[in-house]
Structure formats: C-alpha cells, structure tokens
Design a protein around this motif. Structure first.
Motif, short mmCIF file in Angstrom:
data_model
loop_
_atom_site.label_atom_id
_atom_site.label_comp_id
_atom_site.label_asym_id
_atom_site.label_seq_id
_atom_site.Cartn_x
_atom_site.Cartn_y
_atom_site.Cartn_z
N TYR A 93 0.84 -1.20 0.00
CA TYR A 93 0.00 0.00 0.00
C TYR A 93 0.88 1.24 0.00
CZ TYR A 93 -3.09 -3.53 1.93
OH TYR A 93 -3.79 -4.69 2.13
N ASP A 94 0.31 2.33 -0.50
CA ASP A 94 0.95 3.63 -0.34
C ASP A 94 0.72 4.06 1.10
OD1 ASP A 94 1.53 6.56 -0.55
OD2 ASP A 94 1.67 6.04 -2.67
N ARG A 95 1.70 4.67 1.71
CA ARG A 95 1.56 5.12 3.09
C ARG A 95 0.70 6.36 3.21
NH1 ARG A 95 6.87 5.91 6.16
NH2 ARG A 95 5.37 6.24 7.82
N SER B 114 -5.75 7.79 3.17
CA SER B 114 -6.85 8.09 2.24
C SER B 114 -7.79 9.15 2.81
CB SER B 114 -7.64 6.82 1.93
OG SER B 114 -8.25 6.31 3.11
N ASN C 225 2.53 -0.62 -10.04
CA ASN C 225 1.13 -0.30 -10.36
C ASN C 225 0.94 -0.31 -11.86
OD1 ASN C 225 2.65 2.03 -10.68
ND2 ASN C 225 1.24 3.35 -9.63
N TYR D 245 -10.27 3.06 1.24
CA TYR D 245 -9.14 2.15 1.38
C TYR D 245 -7.83 2.88 1.08
CZ TYR D 245 -12.08 -2.08 1.39
OH TYR D 245 -12.98 -3.07 1.71
N LEU D 246 -6.73 2.34 1.60
CA LEU D 246 -5.41 2.80 1.19
C LEU D 246 -5.20 2.39 -0.26
CD1 LEU D 246 -3.25 1.65 4.26
CD2 LEU D 246 -3.91 3.99 3.69
N ARG D 247 -4.38 3.15 -0.99
CA ARG D 247 -4.08 2.77 -2.38
C ARG D 247 -3.20 1.52 -2.35
NH1 ARG D 247 -4.27 4.90 -7.42
NH2 ARG D 247 -4.89 6.93 -6.63
N SER D 248 -3.63 0.50 -3.06
CA SER D 248 -2.87 -0.75 -3.09
C SER D 248 -2.06 -0.85 -4.38
CB SER D 248 -3.80 -1.95 -2.94
OG SER D 248 -4.68 -2.02 -4.04
N TYR D 249 -1.01 -1.64 -4.32
CA TYR D 249 -0.15 -1.88 -5.46
C TYR D 249 -0.03 -3.39 -5.70
CZ TYR D 249 1.22 2.99 -4.82
OH TYR D 249 1.20 4.35 -4.69
N GLY E 17 -6.24 -3.15 3.39
CA GLY E 17 -6.17 -1.69 3.25
C GLY E 17 -7.44 -0.96 3.63
#
Length: 139
Positions: free
Chosen positions: A75-77, A80, A139, A122-126, A112
């Motif tokens: 995830y991006d830290r 959100s 991504n 949600y947090l941005r997931s990769y 996330g």
C-alpha cells in the motif's frame, strides 16, 4: 419574467455544481520497487504478519505486509483521509493495522480497508509479485 430568470438560475446552478472532482483521492504516482527478500530492510517479511515501510516510492512511501490470507500486499503510506495533507500512516504493534497520525484513522493491513473513522476509503494498493526470492511492487 420567469423566462428571463430561468436561464440565469440554470447558469448559476451549473457554476455552483462545479468543483474539484478529484478531492479526497490519492494522486497516481508511478511505483516500481524491487528487492531481494534477503534485503535487510525486508527482514520482517520473513514471518507471516510482518510488515515494513519503504521510503522513496509512491506518494508517501510503501507498506509491504506479509498477510496470513493473501501472501504479500503493498500500500501507499499516504492516508486516504484528506490525502492532500500527505500524512503518512505508521505501522501499529502488532502489525495488523496502520494509523494515520494526523486524523487517528486506522487501516487494516490485510486489505487496506479503513477500520476506524474518520477515514472511509481504502489505502491505495499496489501489485506485488514474488519470483525467485525477489519481490516486485508496481502499479
């Protein structure tokens, strides 16, 4: 009289309804991280439930988590909740969640998802791929 006022009201309505459409979304940033799983920065990933943060990738850095249900996730830290503030979430202990120190929001590291308000997204997931003891986050 009504015929003269109706177009003006319609025009006002159109202008008032315009606004930032991307407000509250985490901006897209190209991510391309790779490292051997033997990298000392990733040592906590050797156990299920372990998590690490990696600076310099994404918007506010990365969290990589060794999930007991889905393998590795990233995830991006950037929180959100009000992402324009670029507040980086921090790992909790035990590493089942991450907390936004600016708002107090909490996020599950398994998927996330927000688990404590005020965050609702949600947090941005990769994407994460592991091949021959090398981990790739993109991504």
């Amino acid at each position: 009289m009504i015929k003269k006022i109706a177009p003006i009201l319609l025009l006002c309505l159109v202008f008032l309804s315009c606004g930032k459409t991307n407000q509250g979304t985490i901006p897209y940033v190209q991510v391309n991280f790779s490292a051997p799983l033997s990298d000392p920065r990733l040592s906590r990933l050797s156990v299920v439930g372990g998590a690490v943060t990696i600076d310099g990738y994404g918007l506010c850095g990365l969290i990589i988590y060794h999930s007991p249900t889905t393998g590795y996730v990233a995830y991006d830290r950037c929180s959100s909740y009000m992402p324009e503030n670029r507040c980086a979430v921090t790992l909790d202990s035990p590493t089942l969640t991450a907390t936004d120190p600016c708002s107090g929001s909490k996020f599950s590291l398994d998927d996330g998802s927000p688990v404590k308000a005020p965050a609702t997204r949600y947090l941005r997931s990769y994407s994460v791929n592991v091949s021959i003891n090398q981990i790739f986050v993109s991504n």
